[in-house]
Design a protein around this motif. Structure first.
Motif, short mmCIF file in Angstrom:
data_model
loop_
_atom_site.label_atom_id
_atom_site.label_comp_id
_atom_site.label_asym_id
_atom_site.label_seq_id
_atom_site.Cartn_x
_atom_site.Cartn_y
_atom_site.Cartn_z
N UNK A 1 0.83 -1.20 0.00
CA UNK A 1 0.00 0.00 0.00
C UNK A 1 0.86 1.26 0.00
N UNK A 2 1.89 1.30 0.81
CA UNK A 2 2.77 2.47 0.81
C UNK A 2 3.47 2.62 -0.54
N UNK A 3 3.84 1.52 -1.14
CA UNK A 3 4.48 1.57 -2.46
C UNK A 3 3.52 2.12 -3.50
N UNK A 4 2.25 1.70 -3.44
CA UNK A 4 1.26 2.19 -4.39
C UNK A 4 1.01 3.68 -4.20
N UNK A 5 0.94 4.11 -2.94
CA UNK A 5 0.74 5.53 -2.65
C UNK A 5 1.94 6.35 -3.13
N UNK A 6 3.14 5.82 -2.92
CA UNK A 6 4.35 6.53 -3.35
C UNK A 6 4.37 6.70 -4.87
N UNK A 7 3.90 5.69 -5.58
CA UNK A 7 3.84 5.78 -7.03
C UNK A 7 2.85 6.85 -7.48
N UNK A 8 1.69 6.88 -6.82
CA UNK A 8 0.70 7.92 -7.13
C UNK A 8 1.27 9.32 -6.90
N UNK A 9 1.94 9.49 -5.77
CA UNK A 9 2.45 10.81 -5.41
C UNK A 9 3.62 11.22 -6.31
N UNK B 1 3.89 10.45 -9.45
CA UNK B 1 3.28 10.90 -10.71
C UNK B 1 2.64 12.27 -10.53
N UNK B 2 2.06 12.53 -9.36
CA UNK B 2 1.40 13.81 -9.12
C UNK B 2 2.41 14.94 -8.99
N UNK B 3 3.52 14.67 -8.30
CA UNK B 3 4.60 15.64 -8.20
C UNK B 3 4.43 16.69 -7.12
#
Length: 257
Positions: free
Chosen positions: A129-137, A139-141
């Motif tokens: 879950x933390x890895x998925x959130x980190x990927x989202x963030x 990309x968002x920048x």
């Protein structure tokens, strides 16, 4: 592999990742081992991990949740049309999506064994879950805006998805802008859920914990926003108001009848 063996495997693997933990003693009793494992999950940064680790972790977390007891939405009785009130641990609820009261980093709580919902959700979902959130963030920048929402898989939780939203942090007094932002949290989650075909959402008491939004006013905004959304959009999405504390249970009972 038995549950005790899985726990020791995970502890040793996480200790081995960081040279600062070399030589650390592992407690002999299960409760202290569980506390140590949760702390290691909490402080671990998002980074790659082996498939073997994930297989052991997933089996361990799913069994831990099974032992704590899973509540299915189908076992609950609505208090109003399409609206439920349930007191319990949101990480044990099986429904379409549960809502996480996140912080603007959107990476979960890094404080070992902290009592916030963000910590619990990330702990029992697993390191994915933390890895998925980190990927989202990445990309968002930039940090997540208050009142917005993001969607991730739930990984090892019994629900299908997690909706992450950042509620307003209350200072010396409650402002009109704070109320608008909290309402936006609820609307954003409902809109994102429906965009992804999610048919049920369990809301925690957003912003009422570490962010100090007054419980009564927060519940009033939550109920009014959900009802207005369902009425204005003719939505059939089912909503569970999840409470943990007795004070919130009574507040929602008064509001919902």
């Amino acid at each position: 592999m038995a549950q005790d063996e899985r726990r020791l495997y995970l502890i040793k693997a996480l200790l081995a990742e960081d040279s600062r933990y070399q030589g650390m003693d592992i407690p002999a009793d299960a409760p202290q081992q569980k506390r140590l494992l949760r702390a290691l999950f909490n402080v671990r940064m998002p980074k790659p991990v082996s498939m073997e680790f994930l297989e052991v972790q997933d089996a361990y977390l799913q069994e831990e949740t099974r032992q704590r007891g899973i509540t299915d939405l189908s076992d609950l009785t609505p208090v109003q049309d399409g609206i439920y009130l349930w007191q319990g641990d949101i990480t044990t609820l099986r429904c379409g999506a549960i809502v996480n009261a996140a912080n603007s980093q959107m990476l979960g709580c890094f404080c070992p064994n902290h009592g916030c919902i963000d910590n619990a959700i990330h702990t029992y979902a697993g390191v994915q879950l933390r890895a998925a959130c980190a990927e989202l963030m990445a990309r968002q920048g930039h940090e997540e805006e208050t009142g917005a929402a993001k969607l991730t898989p739930a990984f090892n939780l019994p629900c299908d998805y997690v909706l992450h939203t950042v509620g307003p942090i209350i200072g010396h007094w409650l402002t009109g802008r704070d109320k608008e932002l909290l309402a936006s949290c609820y609307r954003s989650c409902l809109e994102l859920a429906e965009q992804n075909g999610i048919q049920s959402v369990a809301f925690c008491c957003i912003s009422t914990g570490e962010f100090h939004f007054p419980n009564g006013k927060a519940a009033e905004i939550a109920v009014n926003t959900v009802k207005d959304y369902r009425e204005q959009t003719h939505s059939k999405i089912e909503v569970i108001f999840n409470v943990f504390k007795a004070i919130d249970l009574q507040i929602y009972r008064n509001l919902l009848g």
